[in-house]
Write a protein that holds these residues in place. Structure first.
Motif, PDB file in Angstrom:
ATOM      1  N   ASP A 182      -8.897   0.767   9.427  1.00  0.00           N
ATOM      2  CA  ASP A 182      -8.165   1.491   8.394  1.00  0.00           C
ATOM      3  C   ASP A 182      -7.860   2.926   8.790  1.00  0.00           C
ATOM      4  OD1 ASP A 182      -8.032  -0.691   6.812  1.00  0.00           O
ATOM      5  OD2 ASP A 182      -9.163   0.131   5.127  1.00  0.00           O
ATOM      6  N   ALA A 209       0.954   4.458  -2.711  1.00  0.00           N
ATOM      7  CA  ALA A 209       0.876   5.867  -2.328  1.00  0.00           C
ATOM      8  C   ALA A 209       2.095   6.647  -2.814  1.00  0.00           C
ATOM      9  CB  ALA A 209       0.744   5.983  -0.807  1.00  0.00           C
ATOM     10  N   VAL A 241      -4.486   2.658  10.135  1.00  0.00           N
ATOM     11  CA  VAL A 241      -3.583   2.347   9.026  1.00  0.00           C
ATOM     12  C   VAL A 241      -3.319   3.590   8.183  1.00  0.00           C
ATOM     13  CG1 VAL A 241      -3.330   0.999   6.909  1.00  0.00           C
ATOM     14  CG2 VAL A 241      -4.269  -0.069   8.967  1.00  0.00           C
ATOM     15  N   ALA A 242      -4.377   4.356   7.889  1.00  0.00           N
ATOM     16  CA  ALA A 242      -4.229   5.553   7.064  1.00  0.00           C
ATOM     17  C   ALA A 242      -3.362   6.598   7.745  1.00  0.00           C
ATOM     18  CB  ALA A 242      -5.603   6.130   6.741  1.00  0.00           C
ATOM     19  N   GLN A 294       0.174   5.431   7.475  1.00  0.00           N
ATOM     20  CA  GLN A 294       0.694   5.621   6.119  1.00  0.00           C
ATOM     21  C   GLN A 294       1.014   7.083   5.857  1.00  0.00           C
ATOM     22  OE1 GLN A 294      -2.472   3.883   3.837  1.00  0.00           O
ATOM     23  NE2 GLN A 294      -1.556   1.844   3.832  1.00  0.00           N
ATOM     24  N   GLU A 295       0.166   7.976   6.332  1.00  0.00           N
ATOM     25  CA  GLU A 295       0.459   9.413   6.177  1.00  0.00           C
ATOM     26  C   GLU A 295       1.741   9.780   6.904  1.00  0.00           C
ATOM     27  OE1 GLU A 295       1.092  13.207   7.488  1.00  0.00           O
ATOM     28  OE2 GLU A 295       0.097  11.860   8.899  1.00  0.00           O
ATOM     29  N   ASN A 353      -6.109   1.824  -0.355  1.00  0.00           N
ATOM     30  CA  ASN A 353      -6.865   1.101   0.674  1.00  0.00           C
ATOM     31  C   ASN A 353      -8.312   0.810   0.301  1.00  0.00           C
ATOM     32  OD1 ASN A 353      -4.983   1.013   3.172  1.00  0.00           O
ATOM     33  ND2 ASN A 353      -4.842   3.126   2.513  1.00  0.00           N
ATOM     34  N   THR A 377       4.225   7.794   7.525  1.00  0.00           N
ATOM     35  CA  THR A 377       5.336   7.205   6.776  1.00  0.00           C
ATOM     36  C   THR A 377       5.702   8.065   5.574  1.00  0.00           C
ATOM     37  OG1 THR A 377       4.627   4.992   7.459  1.00  0.00           O
ATOM     38  CG2 THR A 377       6.145   5.135   5.597  1.00  0.00           C
ATOM     39  N   LEU A 378       4.688   8.503   4.822  1.00  0.00           N
ATOM     40  CA  LEU A 378       4.948   9.358   3.668  1.00  0.00           C
ATOM     41  C   LEU A 378       5.603  10.667   4.099  1.00  0.00           C
ATOM     42  CD1 LEU A 378       1.634   8.868   1.644  1.00  0.00           C
ATOM     43  CD2 LEU A 378       3.905   8.028   1.019  1.00  0.00           C
ATOM     44  N   ILE A 413      -3.492   7.744  -0.317  1.00  0.00           N
ATOM     45  CA  ILE A 413      -3.788   6.772   0.733  1.00  0.00           C
ATOM     46  C   ILE A 413      -5.111   6.067   0.442  1.00  0.00           C
ATOM     47  CG2 ILE A 413      -4.284   6.497   3.192  1.00  0.00           C
ATOM     48  CD1 ILE A 413      -2.373   8.814   3.719  1.00  0.00           C
ATOM     49  N   ALA A 451       0.822  -1.211   0.000  1.00  0.00           N
ATOM     50  CA  ALA A 451       0.000   0.000   0.000  1.00  0.00           C
ATOM     51  C   ALA A 451       0.856   1.260   0.000  1.00  0.00           C
ATOM     52  CB  ALA A 451      -0.931  -0.016   1.210  1.00  0.00           C
ATOM     53  N   ILE A 452       1.944   1.243   0.759  1.00  0.00           N
ATOM     54  CA  ILE A 452       2.783   2.442   0.833  1.00  0.00           C
ATOM     55  C   ILE A 452       3.463   2.703  -0.500  1.00  0.00           C
ATOM     56  CG2 ILE A 452       4.857   1.243   1.631  1.00  0.00           C
ATOM     57  CD1 ILE A 452       3.542   4.664   2.814  1.00  0.00           C
TER      58      ILE A 452
END
Length: 319
Positions: free
Chosen positions: A245, A159, A248-249, A252-253, A191, A255-256, A187, A155-156
């Motif tokens: 999620d 993105a 998770v979202a 992910q944000e 997902n 991480t980005l 994102i 997923a990453i």
């Protein structure tokens, strides 16, 4: 009747209360309070989400006002350290900004991105899942093969690809203005598959039931049947996936943003705060990265614990 004028519970009202407690909703509430870990996770998650939403009103300093930034107070440690100051409970960063205020505003940004991305993924995934479950076989195959291709990439990575394409085709000034929406779209695009596959599986089961056949016999359109009859019956797994999620979202944000391709510097999130503080870990200013990182860990962990409990709660076979 009591002295205060209120009616005391009668035998009948106590019996009604006991009957409700033994019902599925009452049993679910009882199961919730029997798990101290789930209760603590819920309190932590709700508290952090509320703190982020109310950041402009509860933050000690308004970081949008440059008058609240003191460069001379840069690298002030948390209040429990020897050099700490009561004015900065969690210390300050390299620019003299209060870390508690920065975390609250960063939490607000991460919360907005997470909710928006989950909402967009939910709408797209549920819509595609309904089309796959109720549409012709060729459309079902097309949507599911696209989902299979999506699942073959992390997923990453999806993105990162979307964000990279946006940076390639947009001028830098334009991308800086729409960076928030690019991150949300990236994102969400990474997902939507879980929503689509779950809804499709539920629709394939529900569409063979009598109430769906009865609605079709009286002339209801497929779209009406899908939205009015089938969708409410698949709402429980959708709600559970959305809850999980959300964490998770937000992760992910973060991480980005940590990788430098997420939120712009003028809209700091928890990820950008961690990224800004990582350069000072070895020099002793550990709180600049650790405090927002710890906040993110507690929030995501709390949401995941609550989501795991919801998965068990809505599935009677797992109770």
């Amino acid at each position: 009747m009591s002295a205060s004028g209120r009616q005391l519970p009668t035998r009948r009202s106590w019996a009604a209360l006991w009957t409700w407690w033994q019902s599925p909703s009452g049993d679910l509430l009882a199961a919730f309070f029997r798990s101290p870990l789930v209760v603590a996770a819920t309190v932590a998650a709700v508290g952090l989400l509320a703190a982020g939403a109310l950041a402009p009103w509860i933050a000690p300093y308004d970081l949008t006002d440059s008058l609240n930034i003191e460069l001379l107070d840069a690298f002030t440690p948390p209040v429990w350290e020897d050099a700490g100051q009561a004015a900065y409970l969690l210390g300050t960063d390299a620019h003299g900004r209060d870390m508690l205020s920065a975390i609250l505003f960063g939490l607000r940004t991460s919360l907005f991105v997470g909710l928006s991305a989950v909402g967009l993924a939910l709408v797209a995934g549920v819509g595609l899942g309904l089309l796959a479950g109720l549409g012709p076989r060729w459309l079902d195959g097309l949507i599911m093969r696209a989902a299979d291709v999506q699942l073959s990439f992390p997923a990453i990575l999806v993105a990162l690809i979307i964000d990279g394409l946006a940076r390639s085709f947009m001028p830098q000034a334009v991308h800086a203005e729409v960076a928030l929406f690019v991150v949300i779209f990236a994102i969400a695009a990474a997902n939507w598959v879980r929503f689509a596959r779950t809804v499709r599986a539920c629709v394939l089961i529900e569409r063979t039931k009598d109430y769906v056949n009865a609605a079709a016999l009286i002339g209801r359109s497929p779209a009406y049947v899908a939205i009015r009859h089938i969708l409410p019956n698949v709402a429980s797994p959708i709600f559970v996936i959305a809850t999980v999620d959300l964490g998770v979202a937000m992760l992910q944000e973060a991480t980005l943003s940590f990788l430098g391709v997420g939120m712009p510097p003028d809209q700091p999130s928890l990820g950008t705060l961690v990224e800004n503080g990582r350069n000072y870990l070895l020099s002793g200013e550990w709180w600049i990265a650790m405090m927002p990182g710890l906040t993110l860990v507690v929030l995501v962990l709390s949401i995941n614990i609550l989501g795991d409990w919801l998965i068990t709660a809505v599935n009677p076979k797992l109770r």
